[in-house]
Design an enzyme around this catalytic site. Structure first.
Site, mmCIF file in Angstrom:
data_model
loop_
_atom_site.group_PDB
_atom_site.id
_atom_site.type_symbol
_atom_site.label_atom_id
_atom_site.label_comp_id
_atom_site.label_asym_id
_atom_site.label_seq_id
_atom_site.Cartn_x
_atom_site.Cartn_y
_atom_site.Cartn_z
ATOM 1 C CG LEU A 97 -1.954 -1.100 1.325
ATOM 2 C CD1 LEU A 97 -2.676 -1.047 2.657
ATOM 3 C CD2 LEU A 97 -2.945 -0.992 0.178
ATOM 4 N N GLY A 103 10.302 0.718 6.412
ATOM 5 C CA GLY A 103 9.680 -0.505 5.938
ATOM 6 C C GLY A 103 8.527 -0.213 5.010
ATOM 7 C CB VAL A 105 1.904 0.250 4.678
ATOM 8 C CG1 VAL A 105 0.490 -0.018 5.187
ATOM 9 C CG2 VAL A 105 2.628 1.199 5.612
ATOM 10 C CD GLU A 169 -10.168 2.771 10.895
ATOM 11 O OE1 GLU A 169 -11.260 3.088 10.409
ATOM 12 O OE2 GLU A 169 -9.638 3.360 11.868
ATOM 13 C CE1 TYR A 170 -6.588 -0.760 2.344
ATOM 14 C CE2 TYR A 170 -8.644 -2.011 2.230
ATOM 15 C CZ TYR A 170 -7.586 -1.368 1.602
ATOM 16 O OH TYR A 170 -7.529 -1.330 0.234
ATOM 17 C CB ALA A 171 -7.476 4.410 5.122
ATOM 18 C CG ASP A 214 5.047 14.581 10.038
ATOM 19 O OD1 ASP A 214 5.178 15.587 9.314
ATOM 20 O OD2 ASP A 214 5.459 13.453 9.700
ATOM 21 C CE LYS A 216 4.092 13.954 5.892
ATOM 22 N NZ LYS A 216 5.483 13.846 5.433
ATOM 23 C CD GLU A 218 2.361 14.479 1.808
ATOM 24 O OE1 GLU A 218 3.186 14.970 1.043
ATOM 25 O OE2 GLU A 218 1.647 15.178 2.568
ATOM 26 C CG ASN A 219 1.523 11.720 7.967
ATOM 27 O OD1 ASN A 219 1.892 10.761 7.310
ATOM 28 N ND2 ASN A 219 2.371 12.504 8.613
ATOM 29 C CG ASP A 232 3.539 8.792 10.390
ATOM 30 O OD1 ASP A 232 4.117 8.537 11.465
ATOM 31 O OD2 ASP A 232 4.151 8.908 9.314
ATOM 32 C CB THR A 250 6.570 17.618 6.354
ATOM 33 O OG1 THR A 250 6.452 16.240 6.737
ATOM 34 C CG2 THR A 250 6.809 17.702 4.858
#
Length: 465
Positions: A97, A103, A105, A169-171, A214, A216, A218-219, A232, A250
Protein backbone atom coordinates in the site's frame (compact mmCIF):
# COMPACT_ATOMS: atom_id res chain seq x y z
CA UNK A 1 36.16 4.51 37.80
CA UNK A 2 32.86 3.55 36.19
CA UNK A 3 31.82 5.94 33.48
CA UNK A 4 28.46 7.61 33.94
CA UNK A 5 28.00 7.81 30.15
CA UNK A 6 29.69 5.65 27.49
CA UNK A 7 29.13 8.15 24.68
CA UNK A 8 32.58 9.63 23.98
CA UNK A 9 31.23 13.03 22.92
CA UNK A 10 29.12 13.41 26.06
CA UNK A 11 30.24 15.86 28.73
CA UNK A 12 29.90 13.06 31.29
CA UNK A 13 32.24 10.65 29.49
CA UNK A 14 34.94 9.69 32.04
CA UNK A 15 33.41 12.23 34.39
CA UNK A 16 30.95 11.90 37.26
CA UNK A 17 28.18 14.55 37.30
CA UNK A 18 27.34 16.44 40.44
CA UNK A 19 24.47 15.34 42.68
CA UNK A 20 22.28 18.09 41.26
CA UNK A 21 23.09 17.11 37.67
CA UNK A 22 22.60 13.42 38.42
CA UNK A 23 19.06 14.08 39.66
CA UNK A 24 18.15 15.50 36.25
CA UNK A 25 19.65 12.60 34.28
CA UNK A 26 18.27 9.15 33.59
CA UNK A 27 20.53 6.13 33.51
CA UNK A 28 19.86 4.41 30.18
CA UNK A 29 21.21 1.08 28.94
CA UNK A 30 21.55 -0.30 25.43
CA UNK A 31 18.39 -2.41 24.94
CA UNK A 32 20.27 -4.98 22.84
CA UNK A 33 23.34 -5.95 24.85
CA UNK A 34 22.28 -4.39 28.19
CA UNK A 35 25.95 -3.55 28.85
CA UNK A 36 26.51 0.05 27.79
CA UNK A 37 25.30 2.86 30.06
CA UNK A 38 24.24 6.34 29.02
CA UNK A 39 23.09 9.52 30.72
CA UNK A 40 20.12 9.92 28.34
CA UNK A 41 18.29 8.36 25.40
CA UNK A 42 19.93 10.94 23.13
CA UNK A 43 23.46 9.82 24.00
CA UNK A 44 22.50 6.17 23.63
CA UNK A 45 20.98 6.76 20.18
CA UNK A 46 23.92 8.86 18.98
CA UNK A 47 26.48 6.34 20.21
CA UNK A 48 24.84 3.36 18.46
CA UNK A 49 25.80 3.99 14.80
CA UNK A 50 29.21 5.49 15.66
CA UNK A 51 30.71 3.14 18.25
CA UNK A 52 28.38 0.75 20.00
CA UNK A 53 26.83 -0.85 16.91
CA UNK A 54 29.91 -3.03 16.27
CA UNK A 55 30.06 -4.13 19.91
CA UNK A 56 26.41 -5.22 19.83
CA UNK A 57 27.01 -7.26 16.67
CA UNK A 58 29.64 -9.33 18.47
CA UNK A 59 27.28 -10.29 21.29
CA UNK A 60 24.80 -12.33 19.23
CA UNK A 61 23.30 -14.38 22.13
CA UNK A 62 22.47 -11.26 24.12
CA UNK A 63 21.19 -9.52 21.01
CA UNK A 64 18.84 -12.39 20.15
CA UNK A 65 17.60 -12.52 23.71
CA UNK A 66 16.80 -8.84 24.01
CA UNK A 67 15.66 -8.20 20.42
CA UNK A 68 12.09 -9.07 21.31
CA UNK A 69 12.05 -6.39 23.99
CA UNK A 70 11.97 -3.52 21.51
CA UNK A 71 8.33 -2.63 22.12
CA UNK A 72 7.50 -4.74 25.17
CA UNK A 73 8.44 -1.88 27.46
CA UNK A 74 5.45 0.11 26.23
CA UNK A 75 2.89 0.63 28.94
CA UNK A 76 0.08 -0.65 26.72
CA UNK A 77 -0.60 -4.30 26.04
CA UNK A 78 -1.80 -6.17 22.99
CA UNK A 79 -3.18 -9.61 22.32
CA UNK A 80 -0.27 -11.74 21.18
CA UNK A 81 -0.46 -12.26 17.43
CA UNK A 82 1.94 -13.53 14.80
CA UNK A 83 2.68 -12.46 11.25
CA UNK A 84 1.61 -15.93 10.06
CA UNK A 85 -1.94 -15.20 11.23
CA UNK A 86 -2.32 -12.55 8.52
CA UNK A 87 -2.50 -13.24 4.79
CA UNK A 88 -0.94 -10.63 2.49
CA UNK A 89 -3.38 -9.45 -0.18
CA UNK A 90 -2.13 -8.03 -3.48
CA UNK A 91 -4.00 -5.19 -5.17
CA UNK A 92 -3.59 -5.82 -8.87
CA UNK A 93 0.16 -5.99 -9.45
CA UNK A 94 0.97 -4.09 -6.24
CA UNK A 95 2.09 -5.96 -3.14
CA UNK A 96 2.32 -2.81 -0.98
CA UNK A 97 0.00 0.00 0.00
CA UNK A 98 2.99 2.25 0.59
CA UNK A 99 6.60 2.45 1.70
CA UNK A 100 8.25 4.56 4.39
CA UNK A 101 11.68 5.18 5.92
CA UNK A 102 11.72 1.96 7.95
CA UNK A 103 9.68 -0.51 5.94
CA UNK A 104 6.44 -1.00 4.05
CA UNK A 105 2.67 -1.07 4.53
CA UNK A 106 0.78 -4.06 3.13
CA UNK A 107 -2.86 -5.02 2.87
CA UNK A 108 -3.52 -8.16 4.91
CA UNK A 109 -6.49 -10.35 5.84
CA UNK A 110 -6.87 -11.68 9.36
CA UNK A 111 -7.20 -15.46 9.00
CA UNK A 112 -9.26 -15.58 12.21
CA UNK A 113 -12.09 -13.25 11.21
CA UNK A 114 -11.48 -12.46 7.52
CA UNK A 115 -11.25 -8.68 8.12
CA UNK A 116 -8.87 -6.49 6.13
CA UNK A 117 -6.15 -4.45 7.84
CA UNK A 118 -3.09 -2.42 6.90
CA UNK A 119 0.07 -4.07 8.24
CA UNK A 120 2.94 -1.67 8.84
CA UNK A 121 6.18 -3.68 8.78
CA UNK A 122 9.30 -1.99 10.19
CA UNK A 123 12.74 -3.56 10.10
CA UNK A 124 14.33 -3.47 13.55
CA UNK A 125 17.84 -2.87 12.26
CA UNK A 126 16.72 0.18 10.27
CA UNK A 127 14.59 1.47 13.12
CA UNK A 128 17.46 1.29 15.57
CA UNK A 129 20.07 2.67 13.19
CA UNK A 130 17.93 5.74 12.59
CA UNK A 131 17.49 6.19 16.35
CA UNK A 132 13.70 6.06 16.35
CA UNK A 133 13.08 3.35 18.95
CA UNK A 134 11.58 5.92 21.30
CA UNK A 135 9.47 7.30 18.44
CA UNK A 136 8.15 3.80 17.75
CA UNK A 137 7.29 3.17 21.40
CA UNK A 138 5.58 6.55 21.62
CA UNK A 139 3.63 5.91 18.41
CA UNK A 140 2.31 2.60 19.75
CA UNK A 141 1.55 3.94 23.21
CA UNK A 142 -0.36 6.94 21.89
CA UNK A 143 -2.25 5.29 19.06
CA UNK A 144 -3.39 2.30 21.14
CA UNK A 145 -5.50 4.50 23.41
CA UNK A 146 -7.01 6.79 20.77
CA UNK A 147 -10.67 6.14 19.95
CA UNK A 148 -12.10 8.60 17.45
CA UNK A 149 -13.84 8.24 14.07
CA UNK A 150 -11.23 10.44 12.37
CA UNK A 151 -8.12 8.80 13.80
CA UNK A 152 -6.66 5.60 12.35
CA UNK A 153 -7.12 2.79 14.86
CA UNK A 154 -4.22 0.58 15.95
CA UNK A 155 -5.65 -2.91 16.57
CA UNK A 156 -2.56 -5.01 17.33
CA UNK A 157 1.20 -4.78 17.50
CA UNK A 158 3.78 -7.54 17.79
CA UNK A 159 7.31 -8.38 16.73
CA UNK A 160 9.71 -11.12 15.76
CA UNK A 161 13.50 -11.23 15.54
CA UNK A 162 13.62 -9.06 12.42
CA UNK A 163 10.56 -6.80 12.32
CA UNK A 164 7.99 -4.86 14.31
CA UNK A 165 4.39 -5.17 13.04
CA UNK A 166 1.55 -2.68 13.51
CA UNK A 167 -1.94 -3.87 12.50
CA UNK A 168 -3.84 -0.71 11.59
CA UNK A 169 -7.30 0.19 10.37
CA UNK A 170 -7.42 -0.15 6.59
CA UNK A 171 -8.20 3.11 4.80
CA UNK A 172 -9.46 1.86 1.47
CA UNK A 173 -9.28 5.10 -0.49
CA UNK A 174 -5.63 5.94 0.15
CA UNK A 175 -4.22 9.28 1.25
CA UNK A 176 -5.76 12.72 0.97
CA UNK A 177 -2.51 13.78 -0.73
CA UNK A 178 -3.13 11.48 -3.69
CA UNK A 179 -6.76 12.56 -3.85
CA UNK A 180 -5.82 16.25 -3.98
CA UNK A 181 -3.31 15.58 -6.76
CA UNK A 182 -5.95 13.66 -8.69
CA UNK A 183 -8.40 16.56 -8.39
CA UNK A 184 -5.74 19.33 -8.64
CA UNK A 185 -7.71 21.41 -6.13
CA UNK A 186 -11.05 21.29 -4.36
CA UNK A 187 -13.98 23.72 -4.27
CA UNK A 188 -14.67 25.30 -0.89
CA UNK A 189 -17.68 23.14 -0.02
CA UNK A 190 -15.70 19.93 -0.45
CA UNK A 191 -12.56 21.33 1.20
CA UNK A 192 -14.70 22.09 4.24
CA UNK A 193 -15.56 18.40 4.65
CA UNK A 194 -11.94 17.24 4.88
CA UNK A 195 -10.81 20.28 6.86
CA UNK A 196 -13.61 19.97 9.40
CA UNK A 197 -13.05 16.25 9.96
CA UNK A 198 -9.31 16.84 10.40
CA UNK A 199 -10.05 19.62 12.91
CA UNK A 200 -12.27 17.23 14.88
CA UNK A 201 -9.43 14.70 15.11
CA UNK A 202 -6.82 17.31 16.07
CA UNK A 203 -9.14 18.84 18.67
CA UNK A 204 -9.58 15.38 20.20
CA UNK A 205 -5.80 14.91 20.34
CA UNK A 206 -5.25 18.27 22.00
CA UNK A 207 -7.91 17.63 24.62
CA UNK A 208 -6.10 14.38 25.39
CA UNK A 209 -2.80 16.28 25.79
CA UNK A 210 -1.33 15.05 22.49
CA UNK A 211 0.27 17.14 19.77
CA UNK A 212 0.69 15.47 16.36
CA UNK A 213 3.62 17.53 14.97
CA UNK A 214 3.55 16.03 11.46
CA UNK A 215 0.13 16.92 10.10
CA UNK A 216 -0.02 16.91 6.27
CA UNK A 217 -2.20 15.34 3.52
CA UNK A 218 0.20 12.37 3.29
CA UNK A 219 -0.75 11.50 6.89
CA UNK A 220 -4.49 11.89 6.32
CA UNK A 221 -6.13 8.74 4.96
CA UNK A 222 -9.60 8.23 3.46
CA UNK A 223 -11.70 5.26 4.52
CA UNK A 224 -14.22 3.38 2.36
CA UNK A 225 -16.75 6.24 2.80
CA UNK A 226 -14.23 9.00 2.08
CA UNK A 227 -13.91 10.08 5.73
CA UNK A 228 -10.63 11.41 7.16
CA UNK A 229 -8.39 9.14 9.26
CA UNK A 230 -5.37 10.82 10.87
CA UNK A 231 -2.36 8.49 10.96
CA UNK A 232 1.41 8.34 11.65
CA UNK A 233 2.01 9.34 15.27
CA UNK A 234 5.76 8.76 15.16
CA UNK A 235 6.54 12.39 15.98
CA UNK A 236 3.64 12.94 18.38
CA UNK A 237 4.22 14.09 21.96
CA UNK A 238 1.93 13.61 24.95
CA UNK A 239 1.40 15.06 28.44
CA UNK A 240 2.58 18.50 27.44
CA UNK A 241 3.26 20.16 30.79
CA UNK A 242 5.90 22.30 29.11
CA UNK A 243 6.81 23.35 25.59
CA UNK A 244 8.82 21.00 23.38
CA UNK A 245 12.06 21.57 21.49
CA UNK A 246 12.37 18.56 19.13
CA UNK A 247 12.95 19.64 15.53
CA UNK A 248 10.61 17.45 13.49
CA UNK A 249 7.89 17.46 10.87
CA UNK A 250 7.73 18.25 7.15
CA UNK A 251 9.20 21.52 5.89
CA UNK A 252 6.15 22.72 3.89
CA UNK A 253 4.03 22.35 7.05
CA UNK A 254 6.56 23.57 9.65
CA UNK A 255 5.60 26.58 11.75
CA UNK A 256 8.04 29.51 12.13
CA UNK A 257 8.83 28.60 15.75
CA UNK A 258 9.86 25.09 14.66
CA UNK A 259 12.18 26.44 11.95
CA UNK A 260 13.62 28.94 14.43
CA UNK A 261 14.20 26.03 16.83
CA UNK A 262 12.12 27.72 19.51
CA UNK A 263 9.86 25.95 22.04
CA UNK A 264 6.51 24.91 20.59
CA UNK A 265 3.13 23.68 21.82
CA UNK A 266 -0.35 22.81 20.51
CA UNK A 267 -0.41 25.90 18.26
CA UNK A 268 2.06 24.03 16.05
CA UNK A 269 -0.79 21.80 14.82
CA UNK A 270 -3.01 24.85 14.32
CA UNK A 271 -0.45 26.31 11.90
CA UNK A 272 -0.45 23.00 9.99
CA UNK A 273 -4.24 23.14 9.74
CA UNK A 274 -3.95 26.53 8.02
CA UNK A 275 -1.43 25.12 5.54
CA UNK A 276 -3.73 22.13 4.96
CA UNK A 277 -6.76 24.29 4.17
CA UNK A 278 -4.68 26.37 1.77
CA UNK A 279 -3.44 23.23 -0.01
CA UNK A 280 -6.95 21.80 -0.29
CA UNK A 281 -8.06 24.95 -2.11
CA UNK A 282 -4.95 25.56 -4.24
CA UNK A 283 -3.44 22.11 -4.81
CA UNK A 284 -0.12 23.08 -3.22
CA UNK A 285 1.24 24.52 0.03
CA UNK A 286 1.55 28.33 0.24
CA UNK A 287 5.33 28.37 0.69
CA UNK A 288 7.55 26.71 -1.89
CA UNK A 289 11.29 26.65 -2.43
CA UNK A 290 13.91 25.01 -4.62
CA UNK A 291 15.36 23.44 -1.47
CA UNK A 292 14.52 23.18 2.22
CA UNK A 293 16.72 26.14 3.13
CA UNK A 294 14.96 28.47 0.70
CA UNK A 295 11.56 27.12 1.79
CA UNK A 296 12.38 27.59 5.47
CA UNK A 297 13.58 31.15 4.92
CA UNK A 298 10.32 32.07 3.21
CA UNK A 299 8.29 30.73 6.14
CA UNK A 300 10.51 32.43 8.73
CA UNK A 301 10.33 35.74 6.89
CA UNK A 302 6.61 36.02 7.61
CA UNK A 303 5.94 37.27 4.09
CA UNK A 304 2.26 37.43 3.03
CA UNK A 305 0.91 34.61 0.90
CA UNK A 306 -1.10 34.84 -2.32
CA UNK A 307 -4.61 33.49 -2.71
CA UNK A 308 -6.62 32.44 -5.76
CA UNK A 309 -9.05 35.18 -6.79
CA UNK A 310 -11.93 32.69 -6.86
CA UNK A 311 -11.85 32.16 -3.08
CA UNK A 312 -14.40 33.75 -0.77
CA UNK A 313 -13.36 36.46 1.67
CA UNK A 314 -14.40 34.24 4.59
CA UNK A 315 -12.00 31.40 3.81
CA UNK A 316 -9.14 33.84 3.12
CA UNK A 317 -9.85 35.45 6.48
CA UNK A 318 -9.80 32.04 8.21
CA UNK A 319 -6.46 31.01 6.69
CA UNK A 320 -4.85 34.36 7.49
CA UNK A 321 -6.09 34.16 11.08
CA UNK A 322 -4.52 30.71 11.46
CA UNK A 323 -1.19 31.43 9.75
CA UNK A 324 -0.03 34.03 12.25
CA UNK A 325 3.72 34.27 12.75
CA UNK A 326 3.38 34.61 16.54
CA UNK A 327 1.84 31.38 17.97
CA UNK A 328 -0.22 33.19 20.60
CA UNK A 329 -2.02 35.21 17.91
CA UNK A 330 -3.30 32.16 16.03
CA UNK A 331 -6.90 31.05 16.35
CA UNK A 332 -7.65 28.38 18.92
CA UNK A 333 -9.52 25.24 17.90
CA UNK A 334 -12.76 26.63 19.35
CA UNK A 335 -12.29 29.87 17.40
CA UNK A 336 -11.75 27.87 14.21
CA UNK A 337 -15.00 25.96 14.79
CA UNK A 338 -16.82 29.26 15.42
CA UNK A 339 -15.44 31.05 12.37
CA UNK A 340 -18.12 32.33 9.92
CA UNK A 341 -16.74 30.20 7.06
CA UNK A 342 -17.05 27.03 9.15
CA UNK A 343 -20.52 27.94 10.41
CA UNK A 344 -21.73 28.77 6.91
CA UNK A 345 -20.67 25.48 5.33
CA UNK A 346 -21.81 23.44 8.32
CA UNK A 347 -25.23 25.04 7.89
CA UNK A 348 -25.23 24.03 4.21
CA UNK A 349 -24.77 20.42 5.32
CA UNK A 350 -27.46 20.79 8.02
CA UNK A 351 -25.07 19.89 10.83
CA UNK A 352 -24.39 21.50 14.18
CA UNK A 353 -20.63 21.79 14.67
CA UNK A 354 -20.69 21.49 18.45
CA UNK A 355 -22.52 18.17 18.13
CA UNK A 356 -19.37 16.67 16.66
CA UNK A 357 -16.77 18.46 18.76
CA UNK A 358 -15.35 16.11 21.38
CA UNK A 359 -16.00 17.99 24.62
CA UNK A 360 -14.86 15.56 27.31
CA UNK A 361 -11.61 13.84 28.26
CA UNK A 362 -13.19 10.35 28.19
CA UNK A 363 -11.68 8.44 25.22
CA UNK A 364 -14.30 5.69 25.44
CA UNK A 365 -17.19 7.99 24.60
CA UNK A 366 -18.69 7.17 21.20
CA UNK A 367 -18.43 10.11 18.83
CA UNK A 368 -20.75 10.46 15.83
CA UNK A 369 -19.40 10.79 12.29
CA UNK A 370 -20.94 13.55 10.21
CA UNK A 371 -22.57 12.16 7.10
CA UNK A 372 -21.38 14.41 4.28
CA UNK A 373 -21.67 11.79 1.59
CA UNK A 374 -24.60 11.03 -0.68
CA UNK A 375 -26.54 7.98 0.45
CA UNK A 376 -27.60 7.24 -3.12
CA UNK A 377 -24.06 6.86 -4.44
CA UNK A 378 -22.09 3.73 -3.57
CA UNK A 379 -18.33 3.27 -3.68
CA UNK A 380 -16.71 1.19 -6.38
CA UNK A 381 -14.41 -0.87 -4.18
CA UNK A 382 -12.26 -2.03 -7.07
CA UNK A 383 -11.55 1.50 -8.33
CA UNK A 384 -11.26 2.87 -4.76
CA UNK A 385 -12.72 6.24 -5.67
CA UNK A 386 -13.55 8.42 -2.63
CA UNK A 387 -17.03 9.87 -2.40
CA UNK A 388 -16.66 13.59 -2.92
CA UNK A 389 -20.22 14.78 -3.68
CA UNK A 390 -21.86 16.41 -0.63
CA UNK A 391 -25.48 15.48 -0.02
CA UNK A 392 -26.78 19.05 -0.25
CA UNK A 393 -25.13 19.91 -3.58
CA UNK A 394 -26.42 19.18 -7.05
CA UNK A 395 -23.82 17.18 -8.98
CA UNK A 396 -24.05 19.35 -12.09
CA UNK A 397 -23.64 22.50 -10.04
CA UNK A 398 -20.59 21.09 -8.29
CA UNK A 399 -19.07 20.09 -11.65
CA UNK A 400 -19.67 23.59 -12.95
CA UNK A 401 -17.97 25.07 -9.88
CA UNK A 402 -14.98 22.80 -10.42
CA UNK A 403 -14.69 23.83 -14.10
CA UNK A 404 -14.84 27.53 -13.21
CA UNK A 405 -12.13 27.14 -10.57
CA UNK A 406 -9.11 28.79 -12.21
CA UNK A 407 -5.66 27.19 -11.85
CA UNK A 408 -3.50 28.81 -9.19
CA UNK A 409 -0.48 30.47 -10.79
CA UNK A 410 2.92 29.49 -9.41
CA UNK A 411 6.55 29.38 -10.53
CA UNK A 412 7.02 25.63 -10.09
CA UNK A 413 6.20 22.68 -12.30
CA UNK A 414 3.13 20.64 -11.38
CA UNK A 415 5.29 17.49 -11.21
CA UNK A 416 7.03 18.92 -8.13
CA UNK A 417 3.71 19.17 -6.29
CA UNK A 418 2.86 15.54 -7.07
CA UNK A 419 5.78 14.10 -5.09
CA UNK A 420 4.95 12.98 -1.51
CA UNK A 421 6.88 15.01 1.05
CA UNK A 422 9.17 13.25 3.50
CA UNK A 423 9.13 14.07 7.19
CA UNK A 424 12.40 15.34 8.54
CA UNK A 425 14.23 12.75 10.65
CA UNK A 426 16.18 15.06 12.94
CA UNK A 427 18.33 12.41 14.62
CA UNK A 428 19.65 11.10 11.31
CA UNK A 429 21.17 14.47 10.36
CA UNK A 430 22.48 14.94 13.88
CA UNK A 431 24.16 11.53 13.76
CA UNK A 432 25.84 12.31 10.43
CA UNK A 433 27.15 15.57 11.84
CA UNK A 434 28.54 13.80 14.90
CA UNK A 435 30.10 11.09 12.74
CA UNK A 436 31.88 13.72 10.65
CA UNK A 437 33.13 15.57 13.72
CA UNK A 438 34.39 12.38 15.36
CA UNK A 439 36.13 11.21 12.19
CA UNK A 440 37.95 14.53 12.01
CA UNK A 441 38.83 14.24 15.69
CA UNK A 442 40.19 10.71 15.21
CA UNK A 443 42.26 11.78 12.19
CA UNK A 444 43.75 14.69 14.12
CA UNK A 445 44.68 12.41 17.01
CA UNK A 446 46.76 10.27 14.62
CA UNK A 447 48.79 13.29 13.43
CA UNK A 448 51.99 14.30 15.10
CA UNK A 449 52.46 17.68 16.74
CA UNK A 450 54.32 19.11 13.75
CA UNK A 451 51.70 17.68 11.37
CA UNK A 452 49.01 19.56 13.26
CA UNK A 453 51.06 22.73 13.00
CA UNK A 454 51.43 22.27 9.24
CA UNK A 455 47.72 21.43 8.96
CA UNK A 456 46.81 24.66 10.71
CA UNK A 457 48.81 26.61 8.09
CA UNK A 458 47.45 24.50 5.22
CA UNK A 459 50.89 23.05 4.43
CA UNK A 460 50.15 19.36 5.08
CA UNK A 461 50.81 17.17 2.07
CA UNK A 462 47.86 15.58 0.21
CA UNK A 463 48.63 12.01 1.34
CA UNK A 464 48.45 12.87 5.04
CA UNK A 465 45.28 14.86 4.50
Amino acid sequence: MNRFCDYKSCQYFNKQPSIEQRSKLNKVMCPLCMNANYCSNRCRDLDWPIYHKEICKKSQPDRARSCNDTIDSCSTTSVRRKAEEFEIISIGSKLELGRGSYGSVKLVKDKQNGLLYAMKIMNKRQVFEYCSVENLKREIKIQRRLVHPHICKLHHYFEDKENVYLILEYAQNGSLFNYIKKRSKLPENEAFVYFFQTCLGIDYLHKNKIIHRDLKPENLLLDHEGNIKICDFGWSAESLTEKRMTFCGTYEYMAPEMLNKQPHDFSLDVWSLGILLYELLHGNAPYRGKNNEELGNKIKSGQPINFALTLSNDVVSLIKSILKYIPGERLTMNQIFEHPWMVKHASNYNIEIQTYVYKTQNPTRQIPTANFQSKQKSIDIQKKEPLSRPISQDQNKLKEQSNNYKPYQNDYKQEEFNKPRISRISNRNEIMMHQHQLQQQQQEEKLSFMDRVFLAFGCLNREKK
